[in-house]
Enzyme design. Structure first.
Site, PDB file in Angstrom:
ATOM      1  CG  ASP A 140     111.423 -17.610  42.909  1.00  0.00           C
ATOM      2  OD1 ASP A 140     110.989 -16.801  42.069  1.00  0.00           O
ATOM      3  OD2 ASP A 140     111.468 -18.842  42.697  1.00  0.00           O
ATOM      4  CB  ALA A 159      93.787  -9.707  23.173  1.00  0.00           C
ATOM      5  CG  PHE A 160      92.638  -4.390  21.584  1.00  0.00           C
ATOM      6  CD1 PHE A 160      91.797  -5.406  22.014  1.00  0.00           C
ATOM      7  CD2 PHE A 160      92.075  -3.269  20.999  1.00  0.00           C
ATOM      8  CE1 PHE A 160      90.418  -5.320  21.862  1.00  0.00           C
ATOM      9  CE2 PHE A 160      90.699  -3.161  20.836  1.00  0.00           C
ATOM     10  CZ  PHE A 160      89.868  -4.186  21.269  1.00  0.00           C
ATOM     11  CB  CYS A 217     102.297 -11.359  27.938  1.00  0.00           C
ATOM     12  SG  CYS A 217     102.825 -11.175  29.634  1.00  0.00           S
ATOM     13  NE  ARG A 249     114.264 -16.306  37.660  1.00  0.00           N
ATOM     14  CZ  ARG A 249     113.212 -16.298  36.868  1.00  0.00           C
ATOM     15  NH1 ARG A 249     112.066 -16.783  37.279  1.00  0.00           N
ATOM     16  NH2 ARG A 249     113.296 -15.812  35.654  1.00  0.00           N
ATOM     17  NE  ARG A 257     112.576  -8.520  15.503  1.00  0.00           N
ATOM     18  CZ  ARG A 257     111.659  -8.566  16.457  1.00  0.00           C
ATOM     19  NH1 ARG A 257     110.755  -7.612  16.575  1.00  0.00           N
ATOM     20  NH2 ARG A 257     111.624  -9.571  17.296  1.00  0.00           N
ATOM     21  CD  GLU A 277     103.852  -4.534  36.134  1.00  0.00           C
ATOM     22  OE1 GLU A 277     103.903  -4.580  37.361  1.00  0.00           O
ATOM     23  OE2 GLU A 277     103.767  -3.450  35.512  1.00  0.00           O
ATOM     24  CG  PHE A 325     110.449 -11.790  23.394  1.00  0.00           C
ATOM     25  CD1 PHE A 325     110.977 -11.875  24.671  1.00  0.00           C
ATOM     26  CD2 PHE A 325     109.451 -10.854  23.148  1.00  0.00           C
ATOM     27  CE1 PHE A 325     110.519 -11.037  25.686  1.00  0.00           C
ATOM     28  CE2 PHE A 325     108.975 -10.019  24.151  1.00  0.00           C
ATOM     29  CZ  PHE A 325     109.520 -10.105  25.429  1.00  0.00           C
TER      30      PHE A 325
HETATM   31  C1  UDX Z   1     103.844  -7.110  26.480  1.00  0.00           C
HETATM   32  C2  UDX Z   1     102.990  -5.851  26.710  1.00  0.00           C
HETATM   33  O1  UDX Z   1     103.477  -4.796  25.861  1.00  0.00           O
HETATM   34  C3  UDX Z   1     103.034  -5.444  28.178  1.00  0.00           C
HETATM   35  O2  UDX Z   1     102.175  -4.331  28.389  1.00  0.00           O
HETATM   36  C4  UDX Z   1     102.572  -6.642  29.014  1.00  0.00           C
HETATM   37  O3  UDX Z   1     102.557  -6.331  30.368  1.00  0.00           O
HETATM   38  C5  UDX Z   1     103.458  -7.836  28.751  1.00  0.00           C
HETATM   39  O4  UDX Z   1     103.415  -8.150  27.363  1.00  0.00           O
HETATM   40  P1  UDX Z   1     106.409  -7.636  26.151  1.00  0.00           P
HETATM   41  O5  UDX Z   1     105.923  -8.965  25.684  1.00  0.00           O
HETATM   42  O6  UDX Z   1     107.470  -7.586  27.186  1.00  0.00           O
HETATM   43  O7  UDX Z   1     105.202  -6.777  26.727  1.00  0.00           O
HETATM   44  O8  UDX Z   1     106.979  -6.797  24.887  1.00  0.00           O
HETATM   45  P2  UDX Z   1     106.302  -5.956  23.701  1.00  0.00           P
HETATM   46  O9  UDX Z   1     107.107  -4.731  23.527  1.00  0.00           O
HETATM   47  O10 UDX Z   1     104.859  -5.763  23.880  1.00  0.00           O
HETATM   48  O11 UDX Z   1     106.577  -6.869  22.431  1.00  0.00           O
HETATM   49  C6  UDX Z   1     105.956  -8.123  22.250  1.00  0.00           C
HETATM   50  C7  UDX Z   1     106.348  -8.730  20.924  1.00  0.00           C
HETATM   51  O12 UDX Z   1     105.786  -7.994  19.846  1.00  0.00           O
HETATM   52  C8  UDX Z   1     107.863  -8.754  20.657  1.00  0.00           C
HETATM   53  O13 UDX Z   1     108.207  -9.981  20.081  1.00  0.00           O
HETATM   54  C9  UDX Z   1     108.076  -7.606  19.692  1.00  0.00           C
HETATM   55  O14 UDX Z   1     109.213  -7.761  18.884  1.00  0.00           O
HETATM   56  C10 UDX Z   1     106.791  -7.666  18.886  1.00  0.00           C
HETATM   57  N1  UDX Z   1     106.451  -6.395  18.237  1.00  0.00           N
HETATM   58  C11 UDX Z   1     106.164  -5.294  18.992  1.00  0.00           C
HETATM   59  C12 UDX Z   1     106.383  -6.321  16.850  1.00  0.00           C
HETATM   60  O15 UDX Z   1     106.630  -7.324  16.146  1.00  0.00           O
HETATM   61  N2  UDX Z   1     106.030  -5.136  16.264  1.00  0.00           N
HETATM   62  C13 UDX Z   1     105.735  -4.018  16.976  1.00  0.00           C
HETATM   63  O16 UDX Z   1     105.404  -2.989  16.370  1.00  0.00           O
HETATM   64  C14 UDX Z   1     105.806  -4.094  18.399  1.00  0.00           C
HETATM   65  P1  ADP Z   2     107.014 -13.727  35.068  1.00  0.00           P
HETATM   66  O1  ADP Z   2     107.482 -13.348  33.691  1.00  0.00           O
HETATM   67  O2  ADP Z   2     105.510 -13.805  35.166  1.00  0.00           O
HETATM   68  O3  ADP Z   2     107.640 -12.927  36.162  1.00  0.00           O
HETATM   69  P2  ADP Z   2     108.874 -15.914  35.674  1.00  0.00           P
HETATM   70  O4  ADP Z   2     108.834 -17.341  35.240  1.00  0.00           O
HETATM   71  O5  ADP Z   2     110.001 -15.039  35.213  1.00  0.00           O
HETATM   72  O6  ADP Z   2     107.456 -15.283  35.273  1.00  0.00           O
HETATM   73  O7  ADP Z   2     108.881 -15.846  37.284  1.00  0.00           O
HETATM   74  C1  ADP Z   2     108.003 -16.525  38.117  1.00  0.00           C
HETATM   75  C2  ADP Z   2     108.759 -16.980  39.378  1.00  0.00           C
HETATM   76  O8  ADP Z   2     107.807 -17.513  40.309  1.00  0.00           O
HETATM   77  C3  ADP Z   2     109.806 -18.083  39.157  1.00  0.00           C
HETATM   78  O9  ADP Z   2     111.081 -17.623  39.584  1.00  0.00           O
HETATM   79  C4  ADP Z   2     109.294 -19.267  40.019  1.00  0.00           C
HETATM   80  O10 ADP Z   2     110.347 -19.998  40.630  1.00  0.00           O
HETATM   81  C5  ADP Z   2     108.453 -18.543  41.058  1.00  0.00           C
HETATM   82  N1  ADP Z   2     107.446 -19.386  41.734  1.00  0.00           N
HETATM   83  C6  ADP Z   2     106.531 -20.212  41.178  1.00  0.00           C
HETATM   84  N2  ADP Z   2     105.756 -20.784  42.128  1.00  0.00           N
HETATM   85  C7  ADP Z   2     106.181 -20.314  43.326  1.00  0.00           C
HETATM   86  C8  ADP Z   2     105.776 -20.527  44.695  1.00  0.00           C
HETATM   87  N3  ADP Z   2     104.749 -21.327  45.016  1.00  0.00           N
HETATM   88  N4  ADP Z   2     106.454 -19.884  45.663  1.00  0.00           N
HETATM   89  C9  ADP Z   2     107.483 -19.058  45.359  1.00  0.00           C
HETATM   90  N5  ADP Z   2     107.898 -18.803  44.096  1.00  0.00           N
HETATM   91  C10 ADP Z   2     107.278 -19.420  43.088  1.00  0.00           C
END
Ligand code: UDX
Ligand code: ADP
Length: 475
Positions: free
Chosen positions: A35, A229-230, A280, A40, A453, A169, A342
């Site tokens: 990184d 999105a779904f 995401c 970090r 919640r 992922e 979150f």
């Molecule tokens: C999401 C996807 O689930 C994962 O597959 C992808 O790779 C990254 O994005 P994440 O954002 O880490 O993961 O958490 P997730 O458990 O999906 O929750 C997302 C948000 O939706 C949270 O704020 C959660 O509190 C909310 N949520 C989830 C609800 O409000 N209600 C639900 O029933 C489920």
């Molecule tokens: P994610 O949730 O997708 O893992 P993060 O912001 O937690 O996103 O992590 C992304 C990481 O990538 C950060 O720690 C950032 O410093 C690193 N990064 C961004 N650009 C580069 C680069 N060109 N070379 C090495 N590390 C990088």
């Protein structure tokens, strides 16, 4: 081709846990996570495992087992790229803030920078794997940059060749380790079946082959965006119904249970709440919106955009109703915010509903006491940087006559003295066992609990003497 050395560029929420699990499951492979952020990396290398840069249940145990054996964290980007047979690109891809596509398209500058570094420093044959969530056809950008390097080294001793794969992922924060160890599926998109097999062989160490799906590059990229999105669409759908429940006397928990019992709908992801957060969902939907507009599909764009709009609306409608219930003004009122992440079991605050709701309340002049078991004061300070905010440190002797300020309280029991309202925003387990009778004794009257919640027992809260508002509760 046997993979012996993996380099992952980006030691964040995706790169860190994913590489930890690969190192743990494939002890014959050296995994280097690099990184540009030295701080970090220092945290990943900290001897105190409580200081890892991300909190994820089960992560520190794996780090303890593998770190400095076959899992290493460093800033030696050039050296590790040069040494790798396989490179994962796992850097951040936030939504663009300015320029063409601002507010919708992903900013690919970090991905492009990575591709250029790989083109420059890689040696021999290298498989490059897109791990970050990316707009469809990003693999094309990476390929084009790598292609230039292939052409320029074609006739030299230092000939370089590349394969590009998409391996999105699907881990959710808070359950990342479990999601990585027992995934519903592993998706690998690519053009060269041999390169796909190389990556599949790594996962086959712990994932049954029938769960490893092989597709073309573009299907893999689009499947990732569509998946998120779904999921997000389900949350906006149920949240829209929560508002109808509140008007009609229906109860969102009963409605969720009833519809979720239909096997075609399924019971997961139907919990109504303060809106989805995380890095995401919003970004991926906005990517689909941008893509649709780009390809001249305005109806598709507006369909998906409404999912994000509804999510924003849900957060602000909660802020508004809190103000309304507290007699239309928050001046001189102390409000306890329980949870800033979150979702539970993560320290991530990206797009956290708690952030927007707290900002709304601060703008109305509230004095907030914020508690979260894993989010640091520094992070909250960073997130709440708005002009009306006056962060306070030290905590205790605070007068609540100033407008719009906040303090972090680390001890849950010390949050409630003289508070007018408690707002439950993250579903941390410790909030499920709050003794409301004791809390009521400490609060100013009338006292309110806003449960976004559905984690309280309503009769217990009401019996304790508190007024209770619950999401989607029409009674
Ligand atoms: C999401 C996807 O689930 C994962 O597959 C992808 O790779 C990254 O994005 P994440 O954002 O880490 O993961 O958490 P997730 O458990 O999906 O929750 C997302 C948000 O939706 C949270 O704020 C959660 O509190 C909310 N949520 C989830 C609800 O409000 N209600 C639900 O029933 C489920
Ligand atoms: P994610 O949730 O997708 O893992 P993060 O912001 O937690 O996103 O992590 C992304 C990481 O990538 C950060 O720690 C950032 O410093 C690193 N990064 C961004 N650009 C580069 C680069 N060109 N070379 C090495 N590390 C990088």
């Amino acid at each position: 081709m046997q993979i012996k050395n993996i380099c992952c560029i980006g030691a964040g929420y995706v790169g860190g846990p994913t590489m930890a699990v690969i190192a743990d499951k494939c002890q014959n492979i050296n995994v280097d996570v690099v990184d540009i952020d030295l701080k970090r990396i220092q945290k990943w290398n900290s001897s105190n495992l409580e200081e890892l840069p991300i909190y994820e249940p089960g992560l520190k145990e794996i780090i303890q087992r593998c770190r400095d054996k076959n899992l290493k964290f460093s800033t030696s980007i050039k050296e590790k790229i040069n040494n790798a047979d396989m490179i994962f690109i796992s850097v951040n891809t936030p939504t663009k803030k300015k320029g063409f596509g601002a507010g919708k398209a992903s900013d690919l500058k970090w991905v492009e920078a990575c591709a250029r570094q790989v083109a420059l420093y890689a040696s021999n044959h290298t498989i490059v794997v897109e791990k970050s969530t990316l707009p469809v056809r990003t693999a094309g950008v990476i390929k084009e940059i790598l292609n230039e390097s292939e052409i320029s080294t074609k006739n030299s001793n230092l000939k370089k060749t590349f394969d590009v794969l998409s391996n999105p992922e699907f881990l959710a924060e808070g359950s990342a380790i479990n999601d990585l160890i027992s995934p519903d599926r592993v998706l690998i998109g690519g053009e060269n079946p041999n390169a796909i097999d190389c990556l599949a062989q790594i996962y086959q160490k712990w994932v049954p082959d029938e769960k490893i799906l092989r597709t073309n590059l573009w299907s893999s990229e689009l499947a990732k965006l569509t998946s998120n999105a779904f999921l997000a669409q389900r949350i906006s759908s149920i949240n829209s119904i929560s508002a109808i429940c509140e008007e009609t006397g229906a109860d969102i928990r009963e409605v969720s249970k009833a519809i979720g019992s239909d096997s075609r709908i399924g019971s997961k992801f139907l919990n109504s709440g303060p809106g989805f957060g995380g890095s995401c969902f919003k970004k991926d939907i906005l990517n689909i919106v941008y893509l649709s507009e780009f390809f001249g599909l305005p109806e598709v764009a507006s369909f998906w955009e409404s999912v994000v709009r509804l999510n924003d609306w849900q957060q602000h409608r909660i802020s508004k109703l809190i103000v309304r219930k507290l007699f239309g003004t928050l001046s001189n009122k102390k409000i306890v915010i329980l949870g800033f992440a979150f979702k539970a079991n993560t320290n991530d605050t990206r797009e956290s509903p708690a952030k927007n709701i707290s900002k709304d309340l601060l703008e109305e002049g509230a004095s907030l006491v914020i508690h979260d078991p894993k989010v640091s004061s520094d992070q909250i300070n960073f997130d709440l940087k708005i002009e009306s905010t006056k962060p306070l440190t030290g905590g205790k002797n605070i007068s609540f006559d100033l407008e719009g300020k906040w303090q972090k309280e680390n001890n849950l029991e010390d949050c409630f003295k003289d508070a007018d309202a408690v707002i439950l925003l993250t579903e941390w387990d410790e909030y499920k066992n709050i003794k409301w009778e004791k809390v009521f004794g400490q609060m100013r009257k009338p006292s309110w609990v806003f449960d976004t919640r559905s984690i309280t027992n309503p009769s217990e809260v009401r019996k304790a003497g508190l007024n209770l508002w619950r999401i989607g509760d029409g009674l």
